[in-house]
Write an enzyme that holds these catalytic residues in place. Structure first.
Site, mmCIF file in Angstrom:
data_model
loop_
_atom_site.group_PDB
_atom_site.id
_atom_site.type_symbol
_atom_site.label_atom_id
_atom_site.label_comp_id
_atom_site.label_asym_id
_atom_site.label_seq_id
_atom_site.Cartn_x
_atom_site.Cartn_y
_atom_site.Cartn_z
ATOM 1 C CB SER A 192 -0.918 0.000 1.222
ATOM 2 O OG SER A 192 -0.262 0.607 2.308
ATOM 3 C CE LYS A 193 -3.031 5.321 -2.766
ATOM 4 N NZ LYS A 193 -3.763 6.310 -3.462
ATOM 5 N NE ARG A 194 -2.023 2.917 4.998
ATOM 6 C CZ ARG A 194 -2.943 2.887 4.024
ATOM 7 N NH1 ARG A 194 -3.285 3.991 3.414
ATOM 8 N NH2 ARG A 194 -3.509 1.753 3.654
ATOM 9 C CG ASP A 195 3.360 -1.370 2.747
ATOM 10 O OD1 ASP A 195 3.366 -1.549 3.977
ATOM 11 O OD2 ASP A 195 2.550 -1.921 1.978
#
Ligand code: GLU
Length: 457
Positions: free
Chosen positions: A227-230
């Site tokens: 995800s974008k947060r990784d």
């Protein structure tokens, strides 16, 4: 030009991440491989969640990665506008067509898509409302990657919300029709939407495009989609860090595709030549930042001198490395080229080369304690300084010969002079090839550094 038309259709609701870049890349590669057209379409109907900042990041990242679009924002084309927020009149026409054909109806302020089949009303306990259930034939999807997929759409669904906004499924399909898209290449997370889309294409009497749902990218550790947060998920992060964009493109191309052999490092022209949807895997790909770093290193190593120097200098300028005054151009170039084979990436250069540009370099205390505790390093350094005063500095080899001759005369080896002299001129135990470093620094600088070191030791 072939008649193949593909599109990348991002929603600017967040920063541009690896997964989006890979989807864009597979579309771009397919267009370039087939001589088709690569369309950029911005799916920005969700006014609350879209931002111009995110949009600019998408444009910048695509350009940085070399994925030029043939039609889209900033370029135009025959099927514009290319931002959904500017296409409302087109959507109204299409919605009217569905209503006129008896395939859409109004209920509770919303507009619903009407499926074909035997129908009855049913109360849905979970959603606490009445829905129209339909006994419809399964929708068939012939996916170029997944193969034949069947899914039953058994409920009419909303296409225009009660606030008047058309939903994603509707505008996505209208645009694919209006823009004459022949191949829809997108992430597998959209496979579950595709039966709705196919029914819409048919209701509009439009040809159903080919679908190719590409495998997910799994996060580096553990299960689940990246995800974008990784960590490491944002493309601009690599741009900021001075990654070679060609390396990132090469790495992304291998996330779910393989060229049919074990080759990994390939120029983009070769990837374009070999890329085909038939080479895209069904199984998910796993993100691996070490593999990416390694690919980047291989690209750094392979850059031709002028190109490497230009990219390194651009990085230095961007990060304001020489705020206190730029060094002599020729010297900077030599330092950079000396470091090229030793660094992992451009981002290592400022720290790796810092001592070349200042007489105020720090001496690493740990390294000093270790180096100065063995043998008689001060004497070795004095001997070396004596020889370097008259040695030929015109090549690495000449300097090496001078040191070897000295060592032989003292019954010692090259190594007895190495660590201490590196420490004296650089303050550390890591750096480029020693004699190359002496040559680039030049006699005067080397001798004055050794003298200062000896005076303080
Ligand atoms: N805007 C959609 C997304 O970002 C595009 C879906 C598609 O490619 O059809 O996921």
């Amino acid at each position: 030009m072939s008649s193949i038309r593909v599109r990348f259709a991002p929603s600017p609701t967040g920063f541009f991440h690896i997964g989006s870049a890979r989807t864009a890349l597979f579309n771009w590669l397919y267009a370039r491989h087939t001589g088709g057209t690569f369309v950029l379409r911005i799916e920005d109907t969700d006014k609350e969640r879209n931002s111009e900042e995110f949009l600019n990041v998408i444009y910048d990242s695509l350009k940085w990665l070399g994925m030029n679009w043939d039609e889209g924002p900033g370029i135009g084309g025959d099927y514009g506008p290319y931002r959904q927020s500017e296409r409302d009149p087109i959507y109204r026409e299409y919605i009217q067509k569905l209503i006129d054909a008896g395939r859409a109806y109004e209920k509770d302020g919303a507009i619903w898509f009407k499926l074909i089949g035997e129908r009855h009303e049913a109360y849905d306990d979970h959603r606490k409302k009445t829905v129209t259930k339909v006994k419809a034939a399964p929708t068939e999807i012939n996916d170029l990657i997944r193969g034949r997929v069947e899914r039953v759409e058994d409920e009419d669904f909303v296409i225009v919300r009660s606030d008047g906004n058309p939903v994603f499924h509707l505008v996505n399909v209208i645009d694919d029709i209006a823009m004459k898209i022949t191949h829809v290449i997108r992430g597998e997370d959209h496979l579950s939407n595709t039966s709705k889309h196919v029914e819409l294409f048919k209701a509009f009497g439009a040809p159903v495009p080919h679908f190719a749902h590409i495998p997910l990218i799994l996060k580096q550790n553990g299960p689940g989609k990246m995800s974008k947060r990784d960590q490491g998920a944002l493309v601009e992060e690599y741009q900021r860090r001075g990654y070679i964009p060609e390396a990132l493109v090469n790495f992304l191309s291998l996330l779910g595709w393989n060229p049919g052999d074990d080759r990994e490092k390939m120029p983009v022209e070769e990837i374009i030549r070999l890329f085909d949807l038939s080479g895209v895997n069904q199984s998910n790909a796993r993100f691996d930042d070490k593999k990416l770093a390694h690919m980047n290193m291989a690209y750094v190593l392979a850059l031709l001198a002028d190109d490497f120097v230009a990219r390194a200098k651009a990085y230095f300028t961007k990060h304001n490395v020489f705020a206190a005054g730029a060094p002599d151009e020729a010297y900077l170039r030599e330092v950079l080229l000396l470091s090229q084979p030793k660094i992992k990436g451009i981002e290592d250069l400022p720290a790796y080369t810092a001592y070349f540009f200042t007489e105020n370099y720090a001496i690493d205390a740990k390294v000093r304690d270790k180096v100065m505790s063995k043998g008689d390093p001060k004497t070795r350094l004095q001997e070396l300084a004596g020889v370097l005063k008259t040695a030929d500095f015109s090549s690495d080899l000449a300097i090496e010969e001078a040191i070897k001759t000295l060592a032989a005369a003292k019954g010692l080896g090259f190594g007895d002079y190495q660590a201490v002299s590196r420490l004296a001129v650089s303050g550390t135990n890591v750096g480029p090839n020693l004699t190359g470093m002496f040559r680039v620094m030049g006699r005067e600088r080397v001798l004055s550094r050794i003298e200062r070191f000896l005076a303080a030791a």
